[in-house]
Design a protein around this motif. Structure first.
Motif, PDB file in Angstrom:
ATOM      1  N   UNK A 181       0.832  -1.202   0.000  1.00  0.00           N
ATOM      2  CA  UNK A 181       0.000   0.000   0.000  1.00  0.00           C
ATOM      3  C   UNK A 181       0.868   1.254   0.000  1.00  0.00           C
ATOM      4  N   UNK A 182       1.933   1.235   0.807  1.00  0.00           N
ATOM      5  CA  UNK A 182       2.831   2.388   0.856  1.00  0.00           C
ATOM      6  C   UNK A 182       3.493   2.621  -0.493  1.00  0.00           C
ATOM      7  N   UNK A 183       3.874   1.537  -1.190  1.00  0.00           N
ATOM      8  CA  UNK A 183       4.495   1.663  -2.507  1.00  0.00           C
ATOM      9  C   UNK A 183       3.528   2.277  -3.517  1.00  0.00           C
ATOM     10  N   UNK A 184       2.256   1.898  -3.419  1.00  0.00           N
ATOM     11  CA  UNK A 184       1.252   2.467  -4.336  1.00  0.00           C
ATOM     12  C   UNK A 184       1.037   3.949  -4.045  1.00  0.00           C
ATOM     13  N   UNK A 185       1.047   4.320  -2.784  1.00  0.00           N
ATOM     14  CA  UNK A 185       0.917   5.742  -2.447  1.00  0.00           C
ATOM     15  C   UNK A 185       2.089   6.531  -3.011  1.00  0.00           C
ATOM     16  N   UNK A 186       3.290   5.973  -2.896  1.00  0.00           N
ATOM     17  CA  UNK A 186       4.471   6.682  -3.407  1.00  0.00           C
ATOM     18  C   UNK A 186       4.404   6.834  -4.928  1.00  0.00           C
ATOM     19  N   UNK A 187       3.828   5.870  -5.617  1.00  0.00           N
ATOM     20  CA  UNK A 187       3.677   5.984  -7.068  1.00  0.00           C
ATOM     21  C   UNK A 187       2.759   7.148  -7.435  1.00  0.00           C
ATOM     22  N   UNK A 188       1.722   7.345  -6.617  1.00  0.00           N
ATOM     23  CA  UNK A 188       0.782   8.430  -6.897  1.00  0.00           C
ATOM     24  C   UNK A 188       1.399   9.811  -6.680  1.00  0.00           C
ATOM     25  N   UNK A 189       2.495   9.878  -5.937  1.00  0.00           N
ATOM     26  CA  UNK A 189       3.138  11.165  -5.674  1.00  0.00           C
ATOM     27  C   UNK A 189       3.873  11.718  -6.891  1.00  0.00           C
ATOM     28  N   UNK A 190       3.937  10.948  -7.983  1.00  0.00           N
ATOM     29  CA  UNK A 190       4.630  11.438  -9.165  1.00  0.00           C
ATOM     30  C   UNK A 190       3.925  12.634  -9.782  1.00  0.00           C
ATOM     31  N   UNK A 248       8.280  16.258  -3.688  1.00  0.00           N
ATOM     32  CA  UNK A 248       8.254  14.850  -3.245  1.00  0.00           C
ATOM     33  C   UNK A 248       9.386  14.577  -2.270  1.00  0.00           C
ATOM     34  N   UNK A 249      10.539  15.158  -2.556  1.00  0.00           N
ATOM     35  CA  UNK A 249      11.695  14.926  -1.693  1.00  0.00           C
ATOM     36  C   UNK A 249      11.497  15.544  -0.313  1.00  0.00           C
ATOM     37  N   UNK A 250      10.868  16.722  -0.266  1.00  0.00           N
ATOM     38  CA  UNK A 250      10.710  17.431   1.002  1.00  0.00           C
ATOM     39  C   UNK A 250       9.484  16.984   1.796  1.00  0.00           C
ATOM     40  N   UNK A 251       8.391  16.657   1.097  1.00  0.00           N
ATOM     41  CA  UNK A 251       7.133  16.378   1.780  1.00  0.00           C
ATOM     42  C   UNK A 251       6.586  14.984   1.535  1.00  0.00           C
ATOM     43  N   UNK A 252       7.258  14.226   0.669  1.00  0.00           N
ATOM     44  CA  UNK A 252       6.727  12.924   0.286  1.00  0.00           C
ATOM     45  C   UNK A 252       6.502  11.986   1.457  1.00  0.00           C
ATOM     46  N   UNK A 253       7.498  11.866   2.339  1.00  0.00           N
ATOM     47  CA  UNK A 253       7.389  10.950   3.478  1.00  0.00           C
ATOM     48  C   UNK A 253       6.240  11.364   4.391  1.00  0.00           C
ATOM     49  N   UNK A 254       6.072  12.667   4.589  1.00  0.00           N
ATOM     50  CA  UNK A 254       4.993  13.159   5.436  1.00  0.00           C
ATOM     51  C   UNK A 254       3.619  12.824   4.852  1.00  0.00           C
ATOM     52  N   UNK A 255       3.463  13.007   3.532  1.00  0.00           N
ATOM     53  CA  UNK A 255       2.177  12.728   2.883  1.00  0.00           C
ATOM     54  C   UNK A 255       1.853  11.244   2.955  1.00  0.00           C
ATOM     55  N   UNK A 256       2.853  10.408   2.638  1.00  0.00           N
ATOM     56  CA  UNK A 256       2.627   8.955   2.676  1.00  0.00           C
ATOM     57  C   UNK A 256       2.314   8.498   4.094  1.00  0.00           C
ATOM     58  N   UNK A 257       3.022   9.055   5.069  1.00  0.00           N
ATOM     59  CA  UNK A 257       2.765   8.689   6.462  1.00  0.00           C
ATOM     60  C   UNK A 257       1.344   9.029   6.880  1.00  0.00           C
ATOM     61  N   UNK A 258       0.860  10.204   6.484  1.00  0.00           N
ATOM     62  CA  UNK A 258      -0.510  10.613   6.809  1.00  0.00           C
ATOM     63  C   UNK A 258      -1.526   9.685   6.158  1.00  0.00           C
ATOM     64  N   UNK A 307      -7.602  12.931  -5.442  1.00  0.00           N
ATOM     65  CA  UNK A 307      -7.095  14.042  -4.626  1.00  0.00           C
ATOM     66  C   UNK A 307      -5.601  14.236  -4.821  1.00  0.00           C
ATOM     67  N   UNK A 308      -4.847  13.146  -4.817  1.00  0.00           N
ATOM     68  CA  UNK A 308      -3.398  13.258  -4.981  1.00  0.00           C
ATOM     69  C   UNK A 308      -3.038  13.776  -6.376  1.00  0.00           C
ATOM     70  N   UNK A 309      -3.760  13.315  -7.392  1.00  0.00           N
ATOM     71  CA  UNK A 309      -3.473  13.765  -8.751  1.00  0.00           C
ATOM     72  C   UNK A 309      -3.760  15.263  -8.897  1.00  0.00           C
ATOM     73  N   UNK A 310      -4.914  15.705  -8.393  1.00  0.00           N
ATOM     74  CA  UNK A 310      -5.281  17.113  -8.508  1.00  0.00           C
ATOM     75  C   UNK A 310      -4.348  17.985  -7.687  1.00  0.00           C
ATOM     76  N   UNK A 311      -4.071  17.569  -6.447  1.00  0.00           N
ATOM     77  CA  UNK A 311      -3.177  18.363  -5.599  1.00  0.00           C
ATOM     78  C   UNK A 311      -1.773  18.439  -6.188  1.00  0.00           C
ATOM     79  N   UNK A 312      -1.332  17.332  -6.778  1.00  0.00           N
ATOM     80  CA  UNK A 312      -0.012  17.339  -7.395  1.00  0.00           C
ATOM     81  C   UNK A 312       0.066  18.291  -8.572  1.00  0.00           C
ATOM     82  N   UNK A 313      -0.965  18.278  -9.417  1.00  0.00           N
ATOM     83  CA  UNK A 313      -0.993  19.186 -10.562  1.00  0.00           C
ATOM     84  C   UNK A 313      -1.131  20.635 -10.107  1.00  0.00           C
TER      85      UNK A 313
END
Length: 307
Positions: free
Chosen positions: A7-16, A23-33, A52-58
């Motif tokens: 599940x964590x790996x799938x969340x990290x994929x969505x952070x692209x 991603x480098x600065x906030x990625x771990x925090x977002x995945x942890x939440x 939500x992740x796709x829209x927020x990322x864009x």
């Protein structure tokens, strides 16, 4: 791999969808939440989380959240509108130059003087695109006005030079005026110059790589209507697709939706100058599209300002 690791790996994929630095600065925090909020037996992100992740990322890439209020508001929309107008205004001369230059090289001859002006117009308008994207609004205005003057000069030369007898004639002013009103670049450049003025007084931030905006020129040539027959049988379908795309983009960046609405205004003026009553369906399409884009974008800007 355990369920939690998968599940964590799938969340990290969505952070692209987010920029690399973010991603480098906030990625771990977002995945942890997200992991903390996940259900006990959850194996993959929910549809809501994906959206939500796709829209927020864009939105982060577009600068919707991190930009100053001026960049996120009306002035940001004006800047995008100017860039779209100038990119569109560059498309026509570029296509014309694409027909002219290969023939000049092949024949090693120029048929008439106006052929030498059209490539110059392309370069000047392209410089205006880069200047505005770089935040050089005064230079952008000067380049835009120069391109407008060269465009009018092209029309005047085309009307004044007889390609058969090679005689120079002086057409009546009304004929030149009517030809200018039927030229899309005239309306695009004049409207772009008008919108640059408030940006000179109260500028917004610039693009880090302004030359990348030139990639929008061939896109405009293909997707937006021109009289250079580049779009072939794609119109009006691609125009409707562009309007629909910018309407959906309001969820990411409302500035672009407003800018797209402003982009259609010169086309409305052009249609009216070409006896819009004979093109009622097209004219109403542009009018409804403009109203819908500007209204939807304005509502989005209001919500965006409250974030």
């Amino acid at each position: 791999m355990t369920r939690e690791e998968a599940l964590e790996a799938r969340y990290r994929q969505l952070l692209w969808a987010y920029p690399k630095r973010y991603r480098r600065e906030r990625g771990a925090e977002i995945v942890g939440t997200l992991m903390e909020a996940a259900h006990a037996n959850q194996q993959r992100p929910t549809a809501r989380e994906v959206t939500t992740l796709a829209v927020r990322g864009l939105q982060t890439r577009a600068g919707t959240h991190g930009a100053p209020s001026a960049d996120r508001g009306l002035r940001g929309a004006l800047r995008l509108a100017v860039l779209l107008l100038l990119a569109y205004a560059t498309a026509g001369p570029l296509v014309d130059s694409g027909h002219i230059i290969p023939r000049i090289i092949a024949d090693r001859a120029v048929l008439y003087p106006v052929e030498l002006v059209q490539p110059l117009v392309t370069v000047v308008v392209a410089c205006a695109v880069v200047a505005v994207a770089a935040g050089r609004y005064v230079w952008g205005l000067l380049a835009t006005l120069s391109a407008l003057a060269f465009t009018l000069a092209v029309l005047q030369l085309a009307l004044s030079y007889d390609t058969v007898t090679h005689d120079v004639i002086f057409p009546p002013f009304e004929l030149t005026r009517d030809m200018a009103a039927e030229e899309p670049a005239t309306w695009l450049l004049a409207f772009a110059a008008l919108l640059i003025l408030p940006l000179i007084r109260r500028p917004v931030r610039h693009t880090r790589r302004p030359a990348l905006w030139l990639l929008g020129v061939p896109v405009c040539a293909v997707l937006l209507p021109t009289h250079w027959n580049v779009t072939g049988e794609l119109q009006p379908g691609t125009m409707l697709a562009v309007i629909a795309g910018f309407l959906m983009w309001v969820a990411v960046d409302a500035r672009a939706t407003v800018a797209a609405g402003l982009l259609l205004i010169p086309l409305i003026l052009l249609a009216l100058s070409l006896n819009g009553l004979d093109q009622a369906t097209w004219l109403w399409t542009l009018l409804i599209g403009t109203g819908t884009l500007v209204t939807t974008g304005a509502v989005g800007l209001h919500r965006q300002a409250q974030l």
